[in-house]
Design an enzyme around this catalytic site. Structure first.
Site, PDB file in Angstrom:
ATOM      1  N   GLY A  14       0.845  -1.174   0.097  1.00 49.03           N
ATOM      2  CA  GLY A  14      -0.130  -0.080  -0.005  1.00 49.03           C
ATOM      3  C   GLY A  14       0.968   1.501   0.012  1.00 49.03           C
ATOM      4  O   GLY A  14       2.053   1.133   0.149  1.00 49.03           O
ATOM      5  N   PHE A  15       0.286   2.344  -0.096  1.00 47.78           N
ATOM      6  CA  PHE A  15       0.831   3.722  -0.050  1.00 47.78           C
ATOM      7  C   PHE A  15       1.904   3.783   1.227  1.00 47.78           C
ATOM      8  O   PHE A  15       2.948   3.838   0.868  1.00 47.78           O
ATOM      9  CB  PHE A  15      -0.312   4.822  -0.033  1.00 47.78           C
ATOM     10  CG  PHE A  15       0.221   6.084   0.304  1.00 47.78           C
ATOM     11  CD1 PHE A  15       1.460   6.652  -0.065  1.00 47.78           C
ATOM     12  CD2 PHE A  15      -0.667   6.782   1.181  1.00 47.78           C
ATOM     13  CE1 PHE A  15       1.738   8.056   0.425  1.00 47.78           C
ATOM     14  CE2 PHE A  15       0.013   8.096   1.649  1.00 47.78           C
ATOM     15  CZ  PHE A  15       1.079   8.548   1.255  1.00 47.78           C
ATOM     16  N   ASP A  35       0.537  -9.060   1.279  1.00 43.74           N
ATOM     17  CA  ASP A  35      -0.472  -8.245   0.548  1.00 43.74           C
ATOM     18  C   ASP A  35      -1.232  -8.938  -0.382  1.00 43.74           C
ATOM     19  O   ASP A  35      -0.859 -10.000  -0.797  1.00 43.74           O
ATOM     20  CB  ASP A  35       0.270  -6.881  -0.183  1.00 43.74           C
ATOM     21  CG  ASP A  35      -0.741  -5.714  -0.286  1.00 43.74           C
ATOM     22  OD1 ASP A  35      -1.911  -5.805  -0.826  1.00 43.74           O
ATOM     23  OD2 ASP A  35      -0.474  -4.721   0.423  1.00 43.74           O
ATOM     24  N   ASN A  36      -2.509  -8.726  -0.346  1.00 42.80           N
ATOM     25  CA  ASN A  36      -3.378  -9.410  -1.434  1.00 42.80           C
ATOM     26  C   ASN A  36      -3.757  -8.706  -2.630  1.00 42.80           C
ATOM     27  O   ASN A  36      -4.433  -8.891  -3.528  1.00 42.80           O
ATOM     28  CB  ASN A  36      -4.754  -9.995  -0.684  1.00 42.80           C
ATOM     29  CG  ASN A  36      -5.686  -8.871  -0.324  1.00 42.80           C
ATOM     30  OD1 ASN A  36      -5.136  -7.625  -0.244  1.00 42.80           O
ATOM     31  ND2 ASN A  36      -6.852  -8.896  -0.001  1.00 42.80           N
ATOM     32  N   GLY A  40      -3.496  -2.427  -2.758  1.00 41.68           N
ATOM     33  CA  GLY A  40      -2.138  -1.986  -2.945  1.00 41.68           C
ATOM     34  C   GLY A  40      -1.850  -2.420  -4.422  1.00 41.68           C
ATOM     35  O   GLY A  40      -2.483  -3.107  -4.960  1.00 41.68           O
ATOM     36  N   ASP A  60      -3.870 -12.783   1.547  1.00 38.44           N
ATOM     37  CA  ASP A  60      -5.000 -12.353   2.317  1.00 38.44           C
ATOM     38  C   ASP A  60      -5.028 -12.801   3.727  1.00 38.44           C
ATOM     39  O   ASP A  60      -5.339 -13.731   4.084  1.00 38.44           O
ATOM     40  CB  ASP A  60      -6.197 -12.917   1.462  1.00 38.44           C
ATOM     41  CG  ASP A  60      -7.332 -12.464   2.279  1.00 38.44           C
ATOM     42  OD1 ASP A  60      -7.442 -11.580   3.234  1.00 38.44           O
ATOM     43  OD2 ASP A  60      -8.556 -12.485   1.611  1.00 38.44           O
ATOM     44  N   TYR A 149     -15.318   1.323   7.635  1.00 40.73           N
ATOM     45  CA  TYR A 149     -14.162   1.528   7.801  1.00 40.73           C
ATOM     46  C   TYR A 149     -13.927   2.013   9.385  1.00 40.73           C
ATOM     47  O   TYR A 149     -13.006   1.452   9.997  1.00 40.73           O
ATOM     48  CB  TYR A 149     -13.693   2.683   7.076  1.00 40.73           C
ATOM     49  CG  TYR A 149     -12.232   3.059   7.169  1.00 40.73           C
ATOM     50  CD1 TYR A 149     -11.105   2.055   6.865  1.00 40.73           C
ATOM     51  CD2 TYR A 149     -11.761   4.382   7.492  1.00 40.73           C
ATOM     52  CE1 TYR A 149      -9.642   2.679   6.898  1.00 40.73           C
ATOM     53  CE2 TYR A 149     -10.340   4.654   7.691  1.00 40.73           C
ATOM     54  CZ  TYR A 149      -9.481   3.667   7.275  1.00 40.73           C
ATOM     55  OH  TYR A 149      -8.196   4.070   7.270  1.00 40.73           O
ATOM     56  N   TYR A 163      -5.891  -8.459  23.355  1.00 40.76           N
ATOM     57  CA  TYR A 163      -4.611  -9.222  23.133  1.00 40.76           C
ATOM     58  C   TYR A 163      -3.587  -8.971  24.140  1.00 40.76           C
ATOM     59  O   TYR A 163      -2.922  -9.543  24.874  1.00 40.76           O
ATOM     60  CB  TYR A 163      -3.956  -9.496  21.864  1.00 40.76           C
ATOM     61  CG  TYR A 163      -4.649 -10.545  21.060  1.00 40.76           C
ATOM     62  CD1 TYR A 163      -6.172 -10.354  20.600  1.00 40.76           C
ATOM     63  CD2 TYR A 163      -4.027 -11.670  20.722  1.00 40.76           C
ATOM     64  CE1 TYR A 163      -6.572 -11.258  20.015  1.00 40.76           C
ATOM     65  CE2 TYR A 163      -4.409 -12.679  19.789  1.00 40.76           C
ATOM     66  CZ  TYR A 163      -5.642 -12.510  19.289  1.00 40.76           C
ATOM     67  OH  TYR A 163      -6.273 -13.570  18.751  1.00 40.76           O
ATOM     68  N   THR A 179      -2.654  11.725   5.213  1.00 43.24           N
ATOM     69  CA  THR A 179      -1.391  11.570   5.001  1.00 43.24           C
ATOM     70  C   THR A 179      -1.211  11.642   3.256  1.00 43.24           C
ATOM     71  O   THR A 179      -2.197  11.270   2.735  1.00 43.24           O
ATOM     72  CB  THR A 179      -0.814  10.098   5.426  1.00 43.24           C
ATOM     73  OG1 THR A 179      -0.985  10.275   6.993  1.00 43.24           O
ATOM     74  CG2 THR A 179       0.723   9.925   5.177  1.00 43.24           C
TER      75      THR A 179
END
Ligand code: UDP
Length: 319
Positions: A14-15, A35-36, A40, A60, A149, A163, A179
Protein backbone atom coordinates in the site's frame (compact mmCIF):
# COMPACT_ATOMS: atom_id res chain seq x y z
CA UNK A 1 19.03 1.12 18.52
CA UNK A 2 21.67 -1.22 17.08
CA UNK A 3 19.44 -4.31 17.10
CA UNK A 4 18.18 -5.56 13.77
CA UNK A 5 14.65 -6.88 13.74
CA UNK A 6 12.67 -9.25 11.53
CA UNK A 7 9.40 -7.48 10.84
CA UNK A 8 6.19 -8.80 9.25
CA UNK A 9 4.20 -6.03 7.54
CA UNK A 10 0.66 -6.59 6.26
CA UNK A 11 -0.50 -4.14 3.62
CA UNK A 12 3.14 -3.80 2.54
CA UNK A 13 2.23 -2.88 -1.05
CA UNK A 14 0.00 0.00 0.00
CA UNK A 15 0.88 3.68 -0.04
CA UNK A 16 2.02 3.96 3.59
CA UNK A 17 2.99 0.28 3.86
CA UNK A 18 5.54 0.50 1.06
CA UNK A 19 7.16 3.61 2.55
CA UNK A 20 7.26 1.90 5.94
CA UNK A 21 9.05 -1.11 4.40
CA UNK A 22 11.60 1.22 2.77
CA UNK A 23 12.33 2.91 6.08
CA UNK A 24 12.69 -0.40 7.96
CA UNK A 25 15.14 -1.69 5.35
CA UNK A 26 17.09 1.59 5.51
CA UNK A 27 17.36 1.06 9.28
CA UNK A 28 18.93 -2.36 8.65
CA UNK A 29 15.93 -4.52 9.51
CA UNK A 30 14.59 -7.49 7.58
CA UNK A 31 11.03 -7.27 6.26
CA UNK A 32 8.49 -9.85 5.13
CA UNK A 33 5.66 -8.04 3.36
CA UNK A 34 2.16 -9.48 3.01
CA UNK A 35 -0.46 -8.12 0.63
CA UNK A 36 -3.40 -9.42 -1.36
CA UNK A 37 -3.20 -6.44 -3.77
CA UNK A 38 -6.89 -5.57 -3.32
CA UNK A 39 -5.97 -1.88 -3.17
CA UNK A 40 -2.16 -2.06 -2.91
CA UNK A 41 0.15 -2.44 -5.92
CA UNK A 42 3.25 -4.63 -6.31
CA UNK A 43 4.67 -1.74 -8.36
CA UNK A 44 5.10 0.21 -5.09
CA UNK A 45 7.72 -2.38 -4.05
CA UNK A 46 9.26 -3.13 -7.47
CA UNK A 47 12.44 -1.23 -6.53
CA UNK A 48 13.08 -3.80 -3.76
CA UNK A 49 13.26 -6.83 -6.08
CA UNK A 50 17.03 -7.23 -5.58
CA UNK A 51 16.96 -6.55 -1.83
CA UNK A 52 17.97 -9.70 0.12
CA UNK A 53 16.44 -8.44 3.37
CA UNK A 54 13.00 -8.09 1.80
CA UNK A 55 10.43 -10.54 0.50
CA UNK A 56 6.83 -10.07 -0.54
CA UNK A 57 4.21 -12.79 -0.11
CA UNK A 58 0.80 -12.59 -1.77
CA UNK A 59 -1.48 -13.28 1.17
CA UNK A 60 -4.99 -12.32 2.20
CA UNK A 61 -4.56 -12.04 5.98
CA UNK A 62 -8.19 -12.94 6.61
CA UNK A 63 -7.20 -16.47 5.46
CA UNK A 64 -4.97 -18.82 7.53
CA UNK A 65 -1.21 -18.42 7.01
CA UNK A 66 2.00 -19.14 8.86
CA UNK A 67 5.43 -17.54 8.92
CA UNK A 68 8.58 -19.63 9.43
CA UNK A 69 11.32 -18.55 11.81
CA UNK A 70 11.68 -15.90 14.48
CA UNK A 71 9.71 -12.66 14.28
CA UNK A 72 10.41 -9.56 16.36
CA UNK A 73 7.63 -7.24 15.23
CA UNK A 74 4.26 -7.58 13.53
CA UNK A 75 2.93 -4.45 11.84
CA UNK A 76 -0.70 -4.59 10.76
CA UNK A 77 -1.34 -2.01 8.04
CA UNK A 78 -3.62 -3.96 5.68
CA UNK A 79 -6.91 -2.23 4.86
CA UNK A 80 -8.58 -0.28 2.09
CA UNK A 81 -8.10 3.29 3.30
CA UNK A 82 -9.49 5.80 0.82
CA UNK A 83 -13.24 6.49 1.09
CA UNK A 84 -13.68 5.36 -2.53
CA UNK A 85 -11.87 2.07 -1.84
CA UNK A 86 -13.69 1.19 1.35
CA UNK A 87 -17.05 2.13 -0.14
CA UNK A 88 -16.23 -0.25 -3.04
CA UNK A 89 -15.08 -2.99 -0.63
CA UNK A 90 -17.06 -2.54 2.60
CA UNK A 91 -17.17 -6.22 3.54
CA UNK A 92 -13.48 -6.81 2.81
CA UNK A 93 -12.72 -3.73 4.92
CA UNK A 94 -14.66 -5.11 7.89
CA UNK A 95 -13.09 -8.55 7.42
CA UNK A 96 -9.51 -7.32 7.36
CA UNK A 97 -10.01 -5.15 10.44
CA UNK A 98 -11.57 -8.02 12.40
CA UNK A 99 -10.43 -11.47 11.17
CA UNK A 100 -7.26 -10.10 9.55
CA UNK A 101 -6.22 -8.20 12.66
CA UNK A 102 -6.97 -11.30 14.74
CA UNK A 103 -4.63 -13.44 12.62
CA UNK A 104 -1.86 -10.84 12.84
CA UNK A 105 -2.31 -10.65 16.62
CA UNK A 106 -2.17 -14.46 16.81
CA UNK A 107 1.10 -14.33 14.90
CA UNK A 108 2.55 -11.75 17.32
CA UNK A 109 1.44 -13.86 20.26
CA UNK A 110 2.85 -17.09 18.81
CA UNK A 111 6.22 -15.45 18.00
CA UNK A 112 6.35 -13.34 21.17
CA UNK A 113 6.73 -10.34 18.90
CA UNK A 114 5.66 -6.75 19.46
CA UNK A 115 2.60 -5.60 17.50
CA UNK A 116 1.73 -2.27 15.88
CA UNK A 117 -1.77 -1.48 14.60
CA UNK A 118 -2.24 1.38 12.16
CA UNK A 119 -5.62 2.78 13.09
CA UNK A 120 -7.20 6.01 11.94
CA UNK A 121 -8.56 9.43 12.83
CA UNK A 122 -11.87 8.01 11.52
CA UNK A 123 -12.21 6.46 14.99
CA UNK A 124 -13.29 9.97 16.02
CA UNK A 125 -15.99 10.01 13.32
CA UNK A 126 -17.41 13.51 12.74
CA UNK A 127 -15.74 14.87 15.87
CA UNK A 128 -17.36 17.21 18.38
CA UNK A 129 -14.04 17.76 20.17
CA UNK A 130 -11.49 19.85 18.32
CA UNK A 131 -8.61 19.30 17.84
CA UNK A 132 -8.95 15.59 18.47
CA UNK A 133 -7.22 14.18 21.54
CA UNK A 134 -6.70 10.45 22.08
CA UNK A 135 -8.96 10.47 25.15
CA UNK A 136 -11.96 11.53 23.01
CA UNK A 137 -14.20 8.50 22.31
CA UNK A 138 -15.54 9.79 19.03
CA UNK A 139 -18.82 10.53 17.26
CA UNK A 140 -19.26 7.69 14.79
CA UNK A 141 -22.35 6.72 12.80
CA UNK A 142 -22.34 2.91 13.20
CA UNK A 143 -24.58 2.30 10.18
CA UNK A 144 -23.58 5.05 7.74
CA UNK A 145 -21.55 4.49 4.56
CA UNK A 146 -18.23 5.14 6.34
CA UNK A 147 -19.09 2.76 9.18
CA UNK A 148 -17.39 -0.17 7.41
CA UNK A 149 -14.05 1.58 7.86
CA UNK A 150 -14.66 3.38 11.17
CA UNK A 151 -16.03 0.33 12.98
CA UNK A 152 -13.46 -2.00 11.41
CA UNK A 153 -10.68 0.12 12.87
CA UNK A 154 -12.46 0.62 16.19
CA UNK A 155 -12.90 -3.15 16.44
CA UNK A 156 -9.23 -3.64 15.52
CA UNK A 157 -8.24 -1.27 18.33
CA UNK A 158 -10.46 -3.14 20.81
CA UNK A 159 -9.03 -6.51 19.71
CA UNK A 160 -5.49 -5.18 20.04
CA UNK A 161 -6.20 -4.00 23.59
CA UNK A 162 -7.78 -7.38 24.42
CA UNK A 163 -4.66 -9.29 23.26
CA UNK A 164 -2.53 -6.94 25.32
CA UNK A 165 -4.65 -7.42 28.44
CA UNK A 166 -5.44 -11.11 28.06
CA UNK A 167 -2.23 -12.44 26.48
CA UNK A 168 0.35 -9.79 27.40
CA UNK A 169 1.19 -8.95 23.76
CA UNK A 170 3.25 -5.72 23.64
CA UNK A 171 1.02 -3.61 21.41
CA UNK A 172 0.96 -0.07 20.01
CA UNK A 173 -1.87 1.74 18.24
CA UNK A 174 -1.31 4.65 15.84
CA UNK A 175 -4.26 6.84 14.86
CA UNK A 176 -3.22 8.10 11.46
CA UNK A 177 -4.62 11.41 10.17
CA UNK A 178 -4.71 12.44 6.49
CA UNK A 179 -1.38 11.54 4.93
CA UNK A 180 -0.09 12.19 1.42
CA UNK A 181 2.93 11.63 -0.80
CA UNK A 182 4.29 9.65 -3.71
CA UNK A 183 2.65 6.26 -4.41
CA UNK A 184 -0.87 7.44 -3.67
CA UNK A 185 -3.06 6.18 -6.46
CA UNK A 186 -3.95 8.99 -8.83
CA UNK A 187 -7.53 7.75 -9.02
CA UNK A 188 -8.13 6.72 -5.39
CA UNK A 189 -10.58 9.59 -4.96
CA UNK A 190 -8.82 11.20 -2.03
CA UNK A 191 -8.50 14.94 -2.05
CA UNK A 192 -4.73 15.17 -2.60
CA UNK A 193 -4.50 12.99 -5.72
CA UNK A 194 -7.86 14.27 -6.99
CA UNK A 195 -6.94 17.97 -6.77
CA UNK A 196 -3.37 17.45 -8.00
CA UNK A 197 -4.34 15.43 -11.04
CA UNK A 198 -7.16 17.88 -11.85
CA UNK A 199 -4.80 20.86 -11.51
CA UNK A 200 -2.12 19.22 -13.66
CA UNK A 201 -4.68 18.38 -16.35
CA UNK A 202 -6.25 21.85 -16.22
CA UNK A 203 -9.57 20.20 -15.31
CA UNK A 204 -12.01 21.71 -12.80
CA UNK A 205 -11.11 21.17 -9.13
CA UNK A 206 -14.00 19.23 -7.58
CA UNK A 207 -14.75 20.66 -4.14
CA UNK A 208 -17.31 18.61 -2.20
CA UNK A 209 -19.88 20.63 -0.27
CA UNK A 210 -19.01 24.28 0.40
CA UNK A 211 -15.35 23.38 0.99
CA UNK A 212 -15.55 24.74 4.56
CA UNK A 213 -14.74 21.31 6.05
CA UNK A 214 -11.19 21.12 7.38
CA UNK A 215 -8.36 18.60 7.11
CA UNK A 216 -4.68 18.54 8.14
CA UNK A 217 -2.17 16.89 5.82
CA UNK A 218 0.96 15.00 6.91
CA UNK A 219 3.77 14.09 4.52
CA UNK A 220 4.38 10.34 4.40
CA UNK A 221 8.04 10.35 5.55
CA UNK A 222 7.02 12.20 8.73
CA UNK A 223 4.20 9.74 9.33
CA UNK A 224 6.48 6.73 8.85
CA UNK A 225 8.99 8.22 11.29
CA UNK A 226 6.21 8.50 13.88
CA UNK A 227 5.14 4.90 13.28
CA UNK A 228 8.71 3.67 13.75
CA UNK A 229 9.16 5.60 16.99
CA UNK A 230 5.82 4.29 18.25
CA UNK A 231 6.73 0.70 17.37
CA UNK A 232 9.87 0.99 19.52
CA UNK A 233 8.04 2.62 22.42
CA UNK A 234 6.16 1.24 25.39
CA UNK A 235 3.13 3.46 24.75
CA UNK A 236 0.22 0.99 24.91
CA UNK A 237 -2.69 3.37 24.28
CA UNK A 238 -3.50 5.06 20.95
CA UNK A 239 -1.27 7.88 19.74
CA UNK A 240 -2.34 10.44 17.11
CA UNK A 241 0.08 10.83 14.21
CA UNK A 242 -0.61 13.66 11.79
CA UNK A 243 0.20 17.24 10.95
CA UNK A 244 -1.65 19.81 13.07
CA UNK A 245 -1.65 22.48 10.31
CA UNK A 246 -5.37 22.65 9.59
CA UNK A 247 -7.06 24.24 6.59
CA UNK A 248 -10.38 24.25 4.81
CA UNK A 249 -10.70 22.22 1.63
CA UNK A 250 -11.24 25.48 -0.29
CA UNK A 251 -7.94 26.82 1.07
CA UNK A 252 -6.30 23.57 0.13
CA UNK A 253 -7.62 23.89 -3.44
CA UNK A 254 -6.02 27.36 -3.63
CA UNK A 255 -2.67 25.94 -2.42
CA UNK A 256 -2.78 23.31 -5.13
CA UNK A 257 -3.62 25.83 -7.85
CA UNK A 258 -0.80 28.14 -6.78
CA UNK A 259 1.74 25.36 -6.50
CA UNK A 260 0.97 23.91 -9.93
CA UNK A 261 0.35 27.30 -11.60
CA UNK A 262 -2.99 25.87 -12.70
CA UNK A 263 -5.80 27.90 -14.26
CA UNK A 264 -8.38 25.27 -13.22
CA UNK A 265 -11.81 26.47 -12.21
CA UNK A 266 -13.53 25.26 -9.03
CA UNK A 267 -16.56 23.01 -9.39
CA UNK A 268 -18.77 22.35 -6.36
CA UNK A 269 -20.17 18.83 -5.92
CA UNK A 270 -22.47 17.35 -3.25
CA UNK A 271 -20.85 16.60 0.09
CA UNK A 272 -20.61 12.82 0.67
CA UNK A 273 -22.74 11.50 3.55
CA UNK A 274 -21.08 11.72 7.00
CA UNK A 275 -18.06 13.59 5.63
CA UNK A 276 -16.36 14.90 8.82
CA UNK A 277 -16.73 18.70 9.15
CA UNK A 278 -13.41 19.21 10.89
CA UNK A 279 -10.32 17.17 11.54
CA UNK A 280 -7.06 18.13 13.18
CA UNK A 281 -4.82 16.05 15.42
CA UNK A 282 -3.69 17.11 18.87
CA UNK A 283 -0.16 15.68 18.75
CA UNK A 284 0.82 16.57 22.30
CA UNK A 285 1.02 12.90 23.24
CA UNK A 286 3.25 12.00 20.27
CA UNK A 287 5.51 14.96 21.12
CA UNK A 288 5.81 13.93 24.77
CA UNK A 289 5.93 10.13 24.43
CA UNK A 290 7.84 9.79 21.15
CA UNK A 291 9.68 13.11 20.75
CA UNK A 292 7.95 13.29 17.37
CA UNK A 293 6.48 16.06 15.28
CA UNK A 294 6.19 16.59 11.52
CA UNK A 295 9.08 18.36 9.82
CA UNK A 296 8.15 18.49 6.12
CA UNK A 297 6.09 21.55 5.19
CA UNK A 298 2.90 21.16 3.16
CA UNK A 299 4.54 23.04 0.30
CA UNK A 300 7.65 20.81 0.20
CA UNK A 301 5.55 17.65 0.53
CA UNK A 302 3.22 18.72 -2.25
CA UNK A 303 6.18 19.50 -4.54
CA UNK A 304 7.55 15.99 -4.02
CA UNK A 305 4.10 14.55 -4.68
CA UNK A 306 3.62 16.63 -7.84
CA UNK A 307 6.97 15.34 -9.15
CA UNK A 308 5.76 11.79 -8.60
CA UNK A 309 2.39 12.38 -10.26
CA UNK A 310 4.08 14.06 -13.25
CA UNK A 311 6.42 11.05 -13.61
CA UNK A 312 3.46 8.66 -13.40
CA UNK A 313 1.62 10.63 -16.07
CA UNK A 314 4.75 10.41 -18.27
CA UNK A 315 4.93 6.62 -17.75
CA UNK A 316 1.22 6.40 -18.60
CA UNK A 317 1.80 8.27 -21.85
CA UNK A 318 4.66 6.00 -22.86
CA UNK A 319 2.81 2.74 -22.21
N1 UDP B 1 -12.87 16.13 -1.18
C1 UDP B 1 -13.21 17.09 -2.12
N2 UDP B 1 -13.05 16.78 -3.44
C2 UDP B 1 -12.54 15.60 -3.89
C3 UDP B 1 -12.16 14.63 -2.92
C4 UDP B 1 -12.36 14.92 -1.58
O1 UDP B 1 -13.67 18.19 -1.77
O2 UDP B 1 -12.40 15.42 -5.11
C5 UDP B 1 -13.05 16.43 0.25
C6 UDP B 1 -13.84 15.38 1.02
O3 UDP B 1 -15.22 15.66 0.93
C7 UDP B 1 -13.30 15.56 2.42
C8 UDP B 1 -11.85 15.98 2.20
O4 UDP B 1 -11.78 16.46 0.85
O5 UDP B 1 -13.98 16.60 3.10
C9 UDP B 1 -10.84 14.88 2.39
O6 UDP B 1 -11.30 13.76 1.66
P1 UDP B 1 -10.46 12.44 1.47
O7 UDP B 1 -11.26 11.54 0.60
O8 UDP B 1 -9.07 12.76 1.04
O9 UDP B 1 -10.31 11.80 2.91
P2 UDP B 1 -11.14 11.87 4.28
O10 UDP B 1 -10.42 12.86 5.10
O11 UDP B 1 -12.55 12.26 4.01
O12 UDP B 1 -11.04 10.47 4.81
Amino acid sequence: MGVFLRIIVSGAAGFIGSHFCDRMLAEGHTVVGLDNFLTGAAQNLAHLSGEPRFCLIEQDITEPFSIDGAVDAVVNMASPASPKDYLDYPIETLAVGSAGTGRMLDLAREKRARFLLTSTSECYGDPEVHPQVESYWGHVNPVGPRSCYDESKRFAEALTMAYQRKHGVATNIARIFNTFGPRMKLDDGRVVPAFLSQALAGAPITVFGSGSQTRSFCYVSDLVDGLYRLMLSKERYPVNLGNPREMTILEFAEHIKQLTGSQSSTEFRPLPEDDPKQRCPDIGKARAALGWEPRVTLEDGLRLTVDYFRSQAAVGMRS
